[in-house]
Design a protein around this motif. Structure first.
Motif, PDB file in Angstrom:
ATOM      1  N   TYR A  12       0.837  -1.201   0.000  1.00 53.54           N
ATOM      2  CA  TYR A  12       0.000   0.000   0.000  1.00 53.54           C
ATOM      3  C   TYR A  12       0.875   1.255   0.000  1.00 53.54           C
ATOM      4  N   PHE A  13       1.878   1.269   0.871  1.00 54.50           N
ATOM      5  CA  PHE A  13       2.756   2.432   0.996  1.00 54.50           C
ATOM      6  C   PHE A  13       3.458   2.741  -0.324  1.00 54.50           C
ATOM      7  N   LEU A  14       4.091   1.744  -0.931  1.00 49.40           N
ATOM      8  CA  LEU A  14       4.833   1.983  -2.170  1.00 49.40           C
ATOM      9  C   LEU A  14       3.897   2.411  -3.302  1.00 49.40           C
ATOM     10  N   GLY A  15       2.730   1.792  -3.394  1.00 49.37           N
ATOM     11  CA  GLY A  15       1.755   2.195  -4.398  1.00 49.37           C
ATOM     12  C   GLY A  15       1.282   3.617  -4.174  1.00 49.37           C
ATOM     13  N   ARG A  16       1.084   3.977  -2.920  1.00 55.06           N
ATOM     14  CA  ARG A  16       0.626   5.333  -2.618  1.00 55.06           C
ATOM     15  C   ARG A  16       1.695   6.361  -2.952  1.00 55.06           C
ATOM     16  N   VAL A  17       2.948   6.092  -2.592  1.00 55.04           N
ATOM     17  CA  VAL A  17       4.021   7.037  -2.917  1.00 55.04           C
ATOM     18  C   VAL A  17       4.078   7.235  -4.431  1.00 55.04           C
ATOM     19  N   TYR A  18       3.992   6.142  -5.185  1.00 54.61           N
ATOM     20  CA  TYR A  18       4.034   6.256  -6.642  1.00 54.61           C
ATOM     21  C   TYR A  18       2.872   7.115  -7.141  1.00 54.61           C
ATOM     22  N   GLU A  19       1.668   6.847  -6.669  1.00 55.39           N
ATOM     23  CA  GLU A  19       0.496   7.610  -7.114  1.00 55.39           C
ATOM     24  C   GLU A  19       0.581   9.078  -6.697  1.00 55.39           C
ATOM     25  N   GLU A  20       1.099   9.352  -5.509  1.00 57.73           N
ATOM     26  CA  GLU A  20       1.239  10.752  -5.069  1.00 57.73           C
ATOM     27  C   GLU A  20       2.250  11.486  -5.944  1.00 57.73           C
ATOM     28  N   LEU A  21       3.328  10.814  -6.322  1.00 56.84           N
ATOM     29  CA  LEU A  21       4.309  11.431  -7.219  1.00 56.84           C
ATOM     30  C   LEU A  21       3.695  11.696  -8.590  1.00 56.84           C
TER      31      LEU A  21
END
Length: 172
Positions: free
Chosen positions: A97-106
């Motif tokens: 979840y964290f890595l996917g969220r960081v990618y989407e926020e970027l």
């Protein structure tokens, strides 16, 4: 207790899919979309047949020129900053979840910077870093690929955070 690998893999796919469905249907609670606000809050689909609601959904879909404006840079940056106190320290599901969220926020910040009235030339370094990250990660958004590029992903987030801290007029 050790969770079998196929079950973990299914959970890694099901969780983001469930979140996507839950978050992508902002209009699902409207009567026009075939659901009721109570059903939307409860996560229950309408009892109406799909054929009956399909025409209604098409009628309520925004026209091509009605696309919402991109997020403002300050809002997109706030979303990225919300990931600063998180990481891959507990479970694999949380890490995915964290890595996917960081990618989407970027990605959201990239869109916001390119659409900003100051122009994309006002944010050359962050846009370049996100473009480089996108090239490094490639089209595969799976957890194993994001995990393999965790250092680049988190490093890009941190570089952009530092850059933005030096440009407070761009996000306040």
């Amino acid at each position: 207790m050790r969770i079998p690998r196929p079950l973990r893999a299914a959970a890694l796919v099901a969780l983001p899919a469930a979140l996507l469905v839950a978050c992508s249907s902002a209009d699902s609670g409207s009567p026009k979309a075939g659901g009721s606000p109570a059903a939307a809050r409860a996560g229950v689909e309408s009892e109406q047949p799909a054929a009956a609601t399909a025409g209604e959904e098409e009628a309520s879909a925004p026209a091509a020129g009605d696309t919402p404006p991109p997020e403002k840079v300050r809002d997109a940056f706030a979303g990225l900053q919300a990931t600063l106190q998180d990481g891959c320290t507990t479970t694999e599901e949380q890490c995915a979840y964290f890595l996917g969220r960081v990618y989407e926020e970027l990605e959201g910040l990239d869109r916001a910077m390119k659409a900003d009235p100051k122009g994309p030339g006002h944010f050359p370094e962050p846009i370049e870093w996100i473009t480089g990250l996108r090239g490094t990660i490639g089209p595969d958004r799976s957890y194993p690929n994001l995990k393999a590029h965790q250092g680049e992903l988190v490093g890009t987030r941190d570089r952009i955070n530092t850059w933005m801290q030096d440009h407070p007029d761009d996000y306040r």
